[in-house]
Every structure is written in C-alpha cells, then in structure tokens.
Design a protein around this motif. Structure first.
Motif, mmCIF file in Angstrom:
data_model
loop_
_atom_site.group_PDB
_atom_site.id
_atom_site.type_symbol
_atom_site.label_atom_id
_atom_site.label_comp_id
_atom_site.label_asym_id
_atom_site.label_seq_id
_atom_site.Cartn_x
_atom_site.Cartn_y
_atom_site.Cartn_z
ATOM 1 N N PRO A 170 11.411 -39.367 -21.246
ATOM 2 C CA PRO A 170 10.688 -38.385 -20.571
ATOM 3 C C PRO A 170 11.151 -38.207 -19.173
ATOM 4 O O PRO A 170 12.304 -38.304 -18.742
ATOM 5 C CB PRO A 170 9.319 -39.548 -19.981
ATOM 6 C CG PRO A 170 10.234 -40.651 -19.838
ATOM 7 C CD PRO A 170 11.165 -40.868 -21.038
ATOM 8 N N GLU A 171 10.364 -36.953 -18.489
ATOM 9 C CA GLU A 171 10.976 -36.368 -17.150
ATOM 10 C C GLU A 171 10.332 -36.960 -16.013
ATOM 11 O O GLU A 171 10.993 -37.118 -15.033
ATOM 12 C CB GLU A 171 10.464 -34.728 -17.175
ATOM 13 C CG GLU A 171 11.364 -34.015 -18.103
ATOM 14 C CD GLU A 171 10.947 -32.717 -18.104
ATOM 15 O OE1 GLU A 171 10.759 -32.459 -17.144
ATOM 16 O OE2 GLU A 171 10.588 -32.050 -19.286
ATOM 17 N N PHE A 172 9.007 -37.466 -16.068
ATOM 18 C CA PHE A 172 8.119 -38.054 -15.173
ATOM 19 C C PHE A 172 7.696 -39.481 -15.544
ATOM 20 O O PHE A 172 7.328 -39.720 -16.647
ATOM 21 C CB PHE A 172 7.062 -37.083 -15.095
ATOM 22 C CG PHE A 172 5.893 -37.476 -13.956
ATOM 23 C CD1 PHE A 172 6.169 -37.803 -12.532
ATOM 24 C CD2 PHE A 172 4.729 -37.665 -14.337
ATOM 25 C CE1 PHE A 172 5.295 -38.371 -11.866
ATOM 26 C CE2 PHE A 172 3.708 -38.083 -13.410
ATOM 27 C CZ PHE A 172 4.060 -38.442 -12.307
ATOM 28 N N LYS A 201 19.249 -40.708 -15.287
ATOM 29 C CA LYS A 201 18.678 -39.626 -16.252
ATOM 30 C C LYS A 201 17.959 -38.635 -15.540
ATOM 31 O O LYS A 201 17.004 -38.006 -16.153
ATOM 32 C CB LYS A 201 17.597 -40.524 -17.094
ATOM 33 C CG LYS A 201 18.581 -41.497 -17.973
ATOM 34 C CD LYS A 201 17.402 -42.213 -18.807
ATOM 35 C CE LYS A 201 18.271 -43.024 -19.825
ATOM 36 N NZ LYS A 201 18.812 -42.161 -20.899
ATOM 37 N N ASN A 202 18.116 -38.374 -14.129
ATOM 38 C CA ASN A 202 17.174 -37.490 -13.486
ATOM 39 C C ASN A 202 15.547 -37.422 -13.628
ATOM 40 O O ASN A 202 15.043 -36.401 -13.797
ATOM 41 C CB ASN A 202 17.751 -36.062 -13.732
ATOM 42 C CG ASN A 202 17.175 -35.009 -12.911
ATOM 43 O OD1 ASN A 202 17.062 -35.202 -11.663
ATOM 44 N ND2 ASN A 202 17.093 -33.597 -13.091
ATOM 45 N N LEU A 203 15.213 -38.782 -13.422
ATOM 46 C CA LEU A 203 13.696 -38.968 -13.612
ATOM 47 C C LEU A 203 12.969 -38.503 -12.339
ATOM 48 O O LEU A 203 13.454 -38.609 -11.025
ATOM 49 C CB LEU A 203 13.710 -40.445 -14.130
ATOM 50 C CG LEU A 203 14.094 -40.933 -15.272
ATOM 51 C CD1 LEU A 203 14.097 -42.438 -15.386
ATOM 52 C CD2 LEU A 203 13.483 -40.278 -16.428
ATOM 53 N N THR A 204 11.793 -38.091 -12.410
ATOM 54 C CA THR A 204 11.008 -38.102 -11.141
ATOM 55 C C THR A 204 9.824 -39.180 -11.195
ATOM 56 O O THR A 204 9.291 -39.682 -12.455
ATOM 57 C CB THR A 204 10.125 -36.766 -11.286
ATOM 58 O OG1 THR A 204 11.187 -35.789 -11.374
ATOM 59 C CG2 THR A 204 9.209 -36.428 -10.341
ATOM 60 N N TYR A 205 9.421 -39.736 -10.186
ATOM 61 C CA TYR A 205 8.699 -40.932 -10.237
ATOM 62 C C TYR A 205 7.524 -40.992 -9.129
ATOM 63 O O TYR A 205 7.701 -40.278 -8.046
ATOM 64 C CB TYR A 205 9.466 -42.418 -9.787
ATOM 65 C CG TYR A 205 10.357 -42.959 -10.479
ATOM 66 C CD1 TYR A 205 10.155 -42.866 -11.755
ATOM 67 C CD2 TYR A 205 11.551 -43.393 -10.056
ATOM 68 C CE1 TYR A 205 11.245 -43.461 -12.541
ATOM 69 C CE2 TYR A 205 12.713 -44.172 -10.651
ATOM 70 C CZ TYR A 205 12.457 -44.226 -12.121
ATOM 71 O OH TYR A 205 13.111 -44.644 -12.711
ATOM 72 N N LEU A 206 6.257 -41.241 -9.631
ATOM 73 C CA LEU A 206 5.284 -41.626 -8.512
ATOM 74 C C LEU A 206 5.169 -43.155 -8.484
ATOM 75 O O LEU A 206 4.715 -43.792 -9.493
ATOM 76 C CB LEU A 206 3.805 -40.968 -9.176
ATOM 77 C CG LEU A 206 2.768 -41.504 -8.432
ATOM 78 C CD1 LEU A 206 2.985 -41.038 -6.927
ATOM 79 C CD2 LEU A 206 1.243 -40.791 -8.917
ATOM 80 N N PHE A 207 5.616 -43.719 -7.377
ATOM 81 C CA PHE A 207 5.659 -45.309 -7.217
ATOM 82 C C PHE A 207 4.630 -45.589 -6.399
ATOM 83 O O PHE A 207 4.591 -45.385 -5.098
ATOM 84 C CB PHE A 207 7.056 -45.461 -6.821
ATOM 85 C CG PHE A 207 7.504 -47.178 -6.445
ATOM 86 C CD1 PHE A 207 8.184 -47.404 -7.869
ATOM 87 C CD2 PHE A 207 7.107 -47.728 -5.454
ATOM 88 C CE1 PHE A 207 8.408 -48.767 -7.739
ATOM 89 C CE2 PHE A 207 7.503 -49.071 -5.717
ATOM 90 C CZ PHE A 207 8.027 -49.528 -6.609
ATOM 91 N N ILE A 208 3.691 -46.444 -7.165
ATOM 92 C CA ILE A 208 2.412 -46.778 -6.395
ATOM 93 C C ILE A 208 2.861 -48.294 -6.079
ATOM 94 O O ILE A 208 3.206 -49.138 -6.867
ATOM 95 C CB ILE A 208 1.387 -46.702 -7.313
ATOM 96 C CG1 ILE A 208 0.997 -45.281 -7.983
ATOM 97 C CG2 ILE A 208 0.000 -47.408 -6.894
ATOM 98 C CD1 ILE A 208 0.242 -45.085 -9.071
#
Length: 322
Positions: A170-172, A201-208
């Motif tokens: 995945p990207e996100f 892997k150049n990932l984007t996170y929403l870290f809760i």
C-alpha cells in the motif's frame, strides 16, 4: 522548494452514531486536515476523543455522516465496488489490539497472504516466498509462517499485523494505536520498525496514539483532538516547543521526563472539571468545562481553527492572551 503532494485530504468530516431515540453521539464533528505523501501525521488526544473513529472513517471502514475523504483527489465514500477494492490495495490499517485482530484459526502465512489472495497478486511458491520476505522484513523468521497467533508474544503479533498491512504494497497506512497494547520495552522497537519501513517503501502514515512522546518521535506534523474536534495542529517540533491550546499544554505537561530531578520539579497542569458528553453536545467550546481561562464567549460560540503562525493552527477564543 517543491510543493508537497497531498495524498489524503479530509474536509469537514463527521461521523455521528444514533444512540437511542433522538440522541446522537458526535464522535467526529467537522474535522479538516491534509496528509502529504511520504509523511507521518500524528493524531493525539485522550481516550474517547474520537481518534480511532476518525482513522476508521478515513479508511472507509465507517461510512461518513458528512464531509469528504479525498484520496488522490477522489472521495473514497463515493466509490463503486471495483474502485473501493482498488482503494483497499492502496490503503491499509494496523489495528490497536494484536490479540483480537489476528484470526486464531489461521496460520501466519494465511493471515499475511489473505490480502495477496483477494487482489490476486501472487500464487503458489511466489506467494509463499512473498510471505517469507515480509516476515523477515518485520524482524521475524520464515519458520514462523506455519505457526498460529497464540504461539507469539504481543510484540511479535503486532509485527505480523504490520506484515499483513504491507503484503499488498500500500501507499497509505492508518496506524491505530499500534503500540498501546505492548510492553514499554517493545513499543520503541515497533515504532522504529515503522520508521524504517516508511523510509524503505515511501509510505504515508496516519499515526493515532495517546503517548505523546512516541508521537513526537515518529510524526512530521501533529493534530490534537478533543471530543470530536481538532483543537491544535502544527509541525511536530513547533507543537512540542510552543503549544498554544490549554488542552495541548496540559497534555504536554503530563509527558514524563527521564531525569528524576527535573521530573520532580516539573509543573503539571491538572485537567479538573467534568468531561462533557459527546451525545447531543451543547454549543460553545467542548473544552470549556475543564479550562481555567474560559469566558462567557467560550460557553456560547464554538471556536474554529485559525492560523496563528506558519502552519500552526489553534481553535481557541483566547489564544494570544493566555
């Protein structure tokens, strides 16, 4: 300087739940933010503030009551069946509880391979090899593939959950409190693993999370949430060095300091007062019952996020005065 590419844009997102006759629980109530490609946005706040509901609505696991979640410019809540399947290929979630999020009747190979099968990515030996690569990527061994979840510790299970999320490339990824159920000694290992995987892997996170020290370690920007509203939003270093909202300041004052002498002399800001119910909330600032600076205006008018500095937004009537 090149303009950052927006991957996720959340516009006036609301998620309300009906709880009995004429009662509505406003878990997420008008949230706005952007997540740039390759960055980590931290979402913090006390338990029950709506962080997880927000994350699941951004992922499409909950339908939105109002507003939009734009992924690469397209609202995910208006996708047809095929487009939704394509979206799930690009966006995944790591759940909070590594014990209940893994099927106890499935082997690790089948848990990780489930997404691969759904999207038809690899078959036969290629599938097995991919699972083995993912296990080694998250710090486990290929011999673990034929074991069941009950044979692993909490930290190992969360690594399996991370491998499952990465399986379809995945990207996100929404990281829904991925360390809160783990021992303190394991938490840093998992966070460092997430940082390493993001770089690789150049990932984007929403870290809760509600652990602000860990959020500081991993996040580029941070949003502070209180009872369904975002009350402060800024770059990580700016928020930690210069918190403006009374709620953010109270949260920051609760972060422990490793030096015992400094910790002993530290001034904590107590959060007294009653937490208002998110069911049919009254007008005005949601934080008014616990804020020592509240005025009559705070009781009647809901503050909106306003930019007080470069990329630093605060929702408070008295910002600049306190």
């Amino acid at each position: 300087m090149a303009e950052k590419e927006v991957l996720i844009e959340v516009k006036n997102l609301k998620k309300h739940f009906k709880v009995g006759r004429n009662k509505t629980l406003k878990a997420v109530d008008g949230v706005n933010f952007k997540i740039y490609k390759g960055e980590t946005l931290g979402l913090v706040g006390e338990s029950g503030c709506g962080k997880t509901t927000c994350g699941k609505t951004v992922m499409g696991l909950y339908g939105a009551s109002d507003g939009e979640v734009l992924f690469e410019g397209v609202d995910i809540h208006k996708l047809d069946k095929k487009a939704r399947k394509d979206f799930t290929r690009k966006a995944q979630i790591i759940f909070q509880d590594p014990y209940s999020s893994l099927n106890p009747r499935m082997t690790v190979e089948d848990i990780i391979g489930e997404g691969i099968d759904i999207h038809g990515l690899y078959k036969g030996n290629n599938r097995t090899q991919k699972v083995h690569e993912l296990l080694e990527l998250v710090g486990l061994n290929k011999e673990h593939a034929q074991r069941f979840p009950h044979e692993f510790s909490g930290g190992q299970r969360q690594r399996i959950g991370i491998a499952r999320a990465l399986a379809i490339e995945p990207e996100f990824i929404v990281c829904d409190e991925p360390i809160s159920a783990l021992d303190v000694s394991i938490q840093a290992q998992v966070v460092n693993l997430l940082i390493k995987l993001q770089e690789k892997k150049n990932l984007t996170y929403l870290f809760i999370a509600h652990d602000l020290s860990m959020v500081k370690h991993i996040s580029d920007r941070v949003a502070v949430m209180y009872l369904g509203h975002i009350v402060e939003f800024a770059e990580s270093h700016e928020l930690y060095e210069n918190p403006k909202h009374p709620y953010t300041r109270a949260l920051m004052s609760a972060i422990p300091i490793p030096d015992p002498e400094e910790e002993k002399n530290k001034t904590r800001i107590p959060l007294d007062g009653e937490i208002p119910s998110p069911i049919n909330p009254k007008s005005g600032c949601r934080f008014v019952t616990r804020c020592q600076y509240a005025t009559d205006l705070c009781k009647t008018e809901t503050p909106t996020l306003k930019e007080i500095g470069e990329e630093h937004f605060v929702a408070c009537h008295r910002v600049g005065e306190i």
